[in-house]
Design an enzyme around this catalytic site. Structure first.
Site, PDB file in Angstrom:
ATOM      1  N   GLY A   1      27.039  38.591  42.694  1.00  9.30           N
ATOM      2  CA  GLY A   1      28.071  38.026  41.850  1.00  9.30           C
ATOM      3  C   GLY A   1      29.131  37.424  42.716  1.00  9.30           C
ATOM      4  O   GLY A   1      29.287  37.784  43.878  1.00  9.30           O
TER       5      GLY A   1
ATOM      6  N   SER B   1      37.982  36.196  43.910  1.00 10.97           N
ATOM      7  CA  SER B   1      38.445  36.784  45.149  1.00 10.97           C
ATOM      8  C   SER B   1      37.370  36.858  46.216  1.00 10.97           C
ATOM      9  O   SER B   1      37.664  37.032  47.379  1.00 10.97           O
ATOM     10  CB  SER B   1      38.984  38.180  44.861  1.00 10.97           C
ATOM     11  OG  SER B   1      38.087  38.877  44.050  1.00 10.97           O
TER      12      SER B   1
ATOM     13  N   VAL C   1      30.210  39.583  45.695  1.00 13.85           N
ATOM     14  CA  VAL C   1      29.747  40.957  45.618  1.00 13.85           C
ATOM     15  C   VAL C   1      28.279  40.974  46.016  1.00 13.85           C
ATOM     16  O   VAL C   1      27.478  40.201  45.513  1.00 13.85           O
ATOM     17  CB  VAL C   1      29.908  41.535  44.205  1.00 13.85           C
ATOM     18  CG1 VAL C   1      29.466  42.989  44.184  1.00 13.85           C
ATOM     19  CG2 VAL C   1      31.335  41.417  43.746  1.00 13.85           C
TER      20      VAL C   1
ATOM     21  N   LYS D   1      31.922  44.407  48.119  1.00 17.26           N
ATOM     22  CA  LYS D   1      32.724  43.271  47.701  1.00 17.26           C
ATOM     23  C   LYS D   1      33.414  42.709  48.925  1.00 17.26           C
ATOM     24  O   LYS D   1      34.045  43.447  49.676  1.00 17.26           O
ATOM     25  CB  LYS D   1      33.752  43.736  46.687  1.00 17.26           C
ATOM     26  CG  LYS D   1      34.513  42.593  46.091  1.00 17.26           C
ATOM     27  CD  LYS D   1      35.305  43.095  44.916  1.00 17.26           C
ATOM     28  CE  LYS D   1      35.948  41.952  44.192  1.00 17.26           C
ATOM     29  NZ  LYS D   1      36.692  42.406  43.043  1.00 17.26           N
TER      30      LYS D   1
ATOM     31  N   ASP E   1      43.632  44.783  35.113  1.00 20.00           N
ATOM     32  CA  ASP E   1      42.603  43.777  34.814  1.00 20.00           C
ATOM     33  C   ASP E   1      41.441  44.430  34.075  1.00 20.00           C
ATOM     34  O   ASP E   1      40.281  44.280  34.440  1.00 20.00           O
ATOM     35  CB  ASP E   1      42.138  43.088  36.104  1.00 20.00           C
ATOM     36  CG  ASP E   1      41.410  41.764  35.819  1.00 20.00           C
ATOM     37  OD1 ASP E   1      41.480  41.281  34.664  1.00 20.00           O
ATOM     38  OD2 ASP E   1      40.774  41.228  36.735  1.00 20.00           O
TER      39      ASP E   1
END
Ligand SMILES: *[C@@H]1O[C@H](CO)[C@@H](O)[C@H](O)[C@H]1NC(C)=O
Ligand SMILES: *[C@@H]1O[C@H](CO)[C@@H](O)[C@H](O)[C@H]1NC(C)=O
Ligand SMILES: *[C@@H]1O[C@H](CO)[C@@H](O)[C@H](O)[C@H]1NC(C)=O
Ligand SMILES: *[C@@H]1O[C@H](CO)[C@@H](O)[C@H](O)[C@H]1NC(C)=O
Ligand SMILES: *[C@@H]1O[C@H](CO)[C@@H](O)[C@H](O)[C@H]1NC(C)=O
Ligand SMILES: *[C@@H]1O[C@H](CO)[C@@H](O)[C@H](O)[C@H]1NC(C)=O
Ligand SMILES: *[C@@H]1O[C@H](CO)[C@@H](O)[C@H](O)[C@H]1NC(C)=O
Length: 923
Positions: A621, A625, A628, A642, A740
């Site tokens: 993914g 930012s 992953v 990540k 978030d």
């Protein structure tokens, strides 16, 4: 009766008076072992004094004829406390495993009293001190696994006295000294694993060549220097040779070709030099060969081509010459990585024709000629990375058939022609980076098929025509760079649909007005160098002199589109100067090797291995930012890594990123994704999380897999997530606001239990005043952001509760929070107006079974309370948990059995977990 046996009876009888029927061994386990350990997850609840024998207790096995305990396996029981050598008083004990607990004492010399042990597995604990040299007195020990502890000191030289040992695993400790030469005497040894220890710089003992039964030799990260001894050639049964991450020098010895059984050779990241030995064609079983990151020279030997290699990695060396054409004879080859060498010539035109080629990375070399057109003959190709070479010719149309193609990077070549129309059929495409070539023509018609595209970089080519409206339908696109082309016409208003992190349309021939969303001076630099774009925004016009000349080396912009409630209400823009000159991979590797990892848990894996697994092809993914990665480590464990790039890092640091990571790293809660460790360099940060096999709730619900989630699962997910958030808000000191919360940040494990993850913007509230904390920037995701964001940048836990309410509405309706059907509304508005106008049943997803309707309605109401417009009307998370539990308590518990749902008392157990057990750990 032997003397030992007698002593044992005397010893045990002192504990016996408490129990009536339980036998001596049971008494010992219960009175001594259990009571010496803390058992927060009640793993030992079946150990009781009502049974006759312990034979049916969790983790205990008895010999069927004598009924004596012969195996104690308490792996993964979450036990805390000292290692009890009293276990050695179980006379028949042959297998003892306490792997993956929190055993925190040292190991006493008494352990040699476990005379009958065949297997001792204490891996993944917190055991400190030296390894007792008496261990080798256990005469029949066959398997010894002490990996993943805090053992220090030297490996006892007495280990050479083991007679029957087959497996020795000391990986990942703090052992020092050097590898004792006596290990060469353990003649039956099949597996020797010593990787990742802080040994003093020393050579590989040549005596290891005497271990002629050896199948696995794993000495990565052992601070080894000197050359690879010739004596290893005697290991004719060796299947796996891993010596990566050392400082080995000299050349790869010729004798290596005598390893007839070898399947895998891993020598990456050393300082090996010289040319490859001749005779590699004798390694007829070799499947994987990785010698990346060394100082090897010469050409790629033709001899490699006769082998049935699956994976060949020669990256980051100084190989030159051309890639032998006969490499196409390796019909199993799925991975070929040659990046960062000096290889010239062209790629064999038949590459990929006869093998299931999946990953091809030849970037940073001197390749020229055409891109082979058969690369996707077997439909397997996912990664095509040809950047920084001198490839010319056109992009092969034939690759448009490549349904699996995921990442394409052709940056910095001389590729001309157009993007073939067939390429719009690449439905899996995630990255298309064609930056800095000589491509021309229009963006092809039909790009709306690129539903998964997250990065589109066509910068610095000769593309022309208009930017198609369809670009607005690439809903996951977050990086768009069309700068330095001849695009003309107006910017399509549909571009406002995109949730971009990065936008650059500068230096084109665009004209007309800016779409209203972008008509903001913050975006100015995304549009400079388009003389006709002045329109309603005169500030754009000023000279751009000079910036074109330096091409893509200067000023690119990032945009963080981070806010919106139905309509986008807040936009924050960050710009940073970005030098396109990429850092040499060697430099990055060096930085990585030199920077310390921060570990928050006793790691059940080897961190060094992670670095090597951060291949582009492991990406699962990518977001604003960073990326992953799913990393499967050599022992089979899987973690999610990540990688935050520098840019993201800078922004995160505004929130005190480091402190937060440290705090979050300490959290242990069933409903919070575990952060194993983090790693921080100038260029990137790596966060290593536990891997959640079912991905995110958002992916499941909205990625076409909603059918997997029946109502009981959804209810469970809501409750799990609520428990996680409630823990953060109420049980952490100081409290933590996630900031978030969204379905994409709620991760689902193999059993469809949920954990809250991704604390990228979480805020530890050090001194939370009544008004909450003032943020320097808006955080969160459109559709989940509480309305108060529109008028204040203050957040408190109520903002999380709002976002969680949106997640509940998602679970009930199956709709995305920003479903395009809603028009200007968001999910919260749509739900409330639809209920008002048509009734509650019109918002519940059709696929949910009607027998749950009553329960669903109740949950929906909780969701609506959480999304109340006024923060004060939203119930605190503690109460949300109770409300959710109350819904299930209304029903008979039996109704849920057989549906993958835990019985009622499970929830109560968990609720008390939060209050008591986890917070001390946290403080
Ligand atoms: C070991 O763990 C136990 C239980 O958590 C704790 O009480 C004890 O202080 C720990 N000992 C050490 C040396 O850390
Ligand atoms: C002990 O472990 C070995 C190796 O894993 C296994 O083969 C054996 O069956 C185990 N014995 C018992 C009693 O569990
Ligand atoms: C030790 O136990 C762990 C956890 O059960 C297991 O993964 C590991 O393979 C075991 N070690 C050996 C050498 O069998
Ligand atoms: C084990 O080592 C780690 C890493 O250095 C350290 O953080 C931790 O405190 C140590 N644990 C014990 C019990 O010594
Ligand atoms: C073990 O290896 C060393 C060095 O390689 C050698 O000198 C020695 O004779 C060997 N011992 C046996 C018993 O084979
Ligand atoms: C390599 O293979 C060739 C041909 O099969 C054989 O003659 C030679 O002895 C082998 N070399 C080694 C070192 O095994
Ligand atoms: C490539 O392989 C073929 C057999 O498939 C062989 O005839 C040819 O000599 C090989 N080429 C080189 C350069 O060794």
């Amino acid at each position: 009766m032997s003397q030992t046996r007698f002593l044992f009876l005397v010893f045990c009888s002192t504990y016996f008076h408490l129990t009536h029927s339980l036998n001596l061994e049971g008494g010992l386990l219960l009175q001594q072992v259990k009571h010496s350990l803390t058992d927060p997850s009640q793993s030992l609840s079946s150990w009781n004094d009502q049974d006759d024998t312990p034979c049916n207790w969790a983790g205990i096995k008895c010999d069927p004829s004598t009924r004596r305990v012969n195996s104690v396996d308490l792996s993964n029981f979450q036990l805390e406390g000292p290692f009890s050598t009293l276990l050695c008083r179980l006379p028949s004990l042959s297998n003892l495993s306490l792997s993956n607990n929190f055993i925190n004492s040292s190991l006493s010399v008494d352990i040699s009293r476990c005379r009958n042990l065949k297997l001792l597995n204490l891996s993944q604990n917190l055991i400190v001190g030296r390894i007792p040299d008496t261990l080798s007195r256990i005469p029949n020990l066959r398997i010894l696994d002490l990996s993943g502890n805090n053992f220090s000191g030297e490996i006892p030289a007495s280990f050479g006295e083991f007679r029957r040992l087959k497996t020795l695993n000391l990986v990942n400790n703090f052992l020092n000294g050097s590898i004792p030469i006596s290990l060469g005497n353990i003649s039956r040894l099949k597996e020797l694993r010593l990787a990742c220890n802080s040994f003093s710089p020393s050579q590989i003992p040549s005596q290891l060549g005497n271990l002629t039964s050896l199948e696995v030799l794993y000495l990565s990260g052992c601070n080894l220097k000197g050359s690879i001894p010739d004596s290893l050639s005697r290991l004719t049964r060796l299947q796996n040779l891993e010596l990566s991450y050392n400082k080995l020098t000299g050349s790869i010895p010729n004798s290596l070709i005598e390893l007839k059984s070898i399947l895998q050779i891993q020598l990456y990241q050393n300082s090996l030099s010289g040319e490859l030995p001749s005779g590699l064609s004798n390694l007829t079983k070799l499947l994987r060969f990785d010698i990346s990151k060394n100082e090897l020279i010469g050409t790629i030997p033709e001899e490699l081509c006769g082998l049935q290699l699956e994976s060949l990695k020669l990256s980051e060396n100084r190989f030159e010459g051309s890639l032998p054409t006969n490499i196409t004879r390796s019909t199993n080859l799925y991975e070929l990585k040659l990046f960062n060498n000096k290889i010239t010539g062209s790629l064999p035109s038949e590459l990929g024709k006869n093998s299931p080629l999946q990953i091809l990375d030849v970037s940073y070399n001197g390749f020229s000629g055409d891109i082979p057109s058969h690369l996707c003959e077997n439909g397997a190709l996912t990664d095509l990375i040809l950047s920084y070479n001198s490839f010319s010719g056109e992009i092969p149309e034939s690759l448009g058939k490549c349904q699996s193609l995921y990442r394409v990077r052709l940056t910095h070549n001389n590729i001309s022609g157009t993007i073939p129309w067939t390429w719009v059929k690449l439905v899996e495409l995630d990255t298309l980076d064609l930056n800095d070539n000589e491509l021309s023509g229009d963006i092809p018609v039909g790009i709306q098929g690129w539903k998964k595209l997250t990065e589109l970089n066509l910068a610095n080519n000769r593309f022309s025509g208009e930017i198609p409206d369809e670009i607005g339908s690439l809903l996951v696109l977050n990086y768009l760079d069309l700068s330095g082309n001849n695009f003309s016409g107006e910017i399509p208003p549909e571009m406002q649909n995109l949730k971009l992190n990065f936008l650059n349309l500068s230096n084109n021939r665009l004209s007309g007005d800016l779409p209203p969303l972008y008509a903001n001076r913050n975006y100015r630099n995304c549009f400079v160098g388009n003389p006709g774009l002045c329109g309603n925004f005169p500030d754009l016009c000023p000279r751009v002199g000079g910036s074109k000349k330096q091409g893509n080396f200067w000023i690119l912009l990032a945009i963080f589109v981070t806010a919106g409630i139905g309509l986008i209400v807040g936009i924050v823009l960050f710009c940073w100067k970005y030098r396109a000159v990429k850092k040499n991979k060697k430099e990055i590797a060096r930085e990585i090797a030199m920077s310390p990892w921060k570990e928050f848990h006793n790691l059940p894996f080897n961190v060094l291995e992670i670095m090597d697994c951060l291949d582009e092809n492991n990406v699962i993914g990518s977001g604003g930012s960073g990326e992953v990665y799913k990393v499967v480590l050599s022992k089979g464990e899987t973690v999610a890594v990540k990688k935050l790039y520098r840019g993201g890092g800078e922004i995160s640091d505004k929130y005190g990123f480091k402190a937060e990571v440290e705090t979050l790293g300490k959290i242990r809660h069933k409903n919070i994704v575990r952060l194993w460790c983090c790693y921080d360099t100038v260029d990137c940060k790596l966060l290593v999380y536990e891997y959640m096999p079912n991905g995110s709730l958002g992916d499941l619900l909205h990625g076409g897999k909603g059918g997997l989630l029946d109502w009981p699962k959804r209810y469970q997910i809501a409750l799990d997530a609520a428990l996680g958030l409630s823990y953060l808000h109420h049980d952490c000191v100081p409290p933590i606001f996630h900031r978030d919360v969204k379905s994409n940040n709620i991760l689902i494990d193999g059993e469809f239990r949920a954990r809250v993850g991704d604390f990228g913007v979480a805020k530890v509230v050090a001194v939370a005043g009544p008004g909450g904390v003032s943020m320097s920037a808006i955080a969160g995701t459109p559709g989940y952001i509480a309305p108060e964001y529109a008028y204040t940048l203050r957040v408190n836990e109520k903002s999380d509760i709002y976002s969680f309410g949106v997640v509940i509405l998602e679970l009930v309706t199956g709709r995305r929070p920003n479903d395009p059907d809603f028009g200007e509304k968001d999910l919260v508005k749509w739900v409330s107006t639809t209920i008002d106008q048509k009734g509650i049943d019109h918002v519940i997803e059709d696929t949910l079974e009607s027998k749950y309707k009553e329960e669903i309605r109740k949950i929906l109401k909780i969701g609506l309370r959480c999304t109340a417009a006024l923060p004060i009307n939203r119930p605190p998370m503690e109460e949300v948990v109770k409300l959710l539990q109350g819904v299930s308590a209304d029903k008979s518990p039996t109704e849920f059995t057989g549906m993958g749902r835990a019985p009622l008392n499970y929830y109560q157990g968990e609720a008390s977990d939060q209050a008591g057990k986890f917070s001390p750990d946290y403080q």
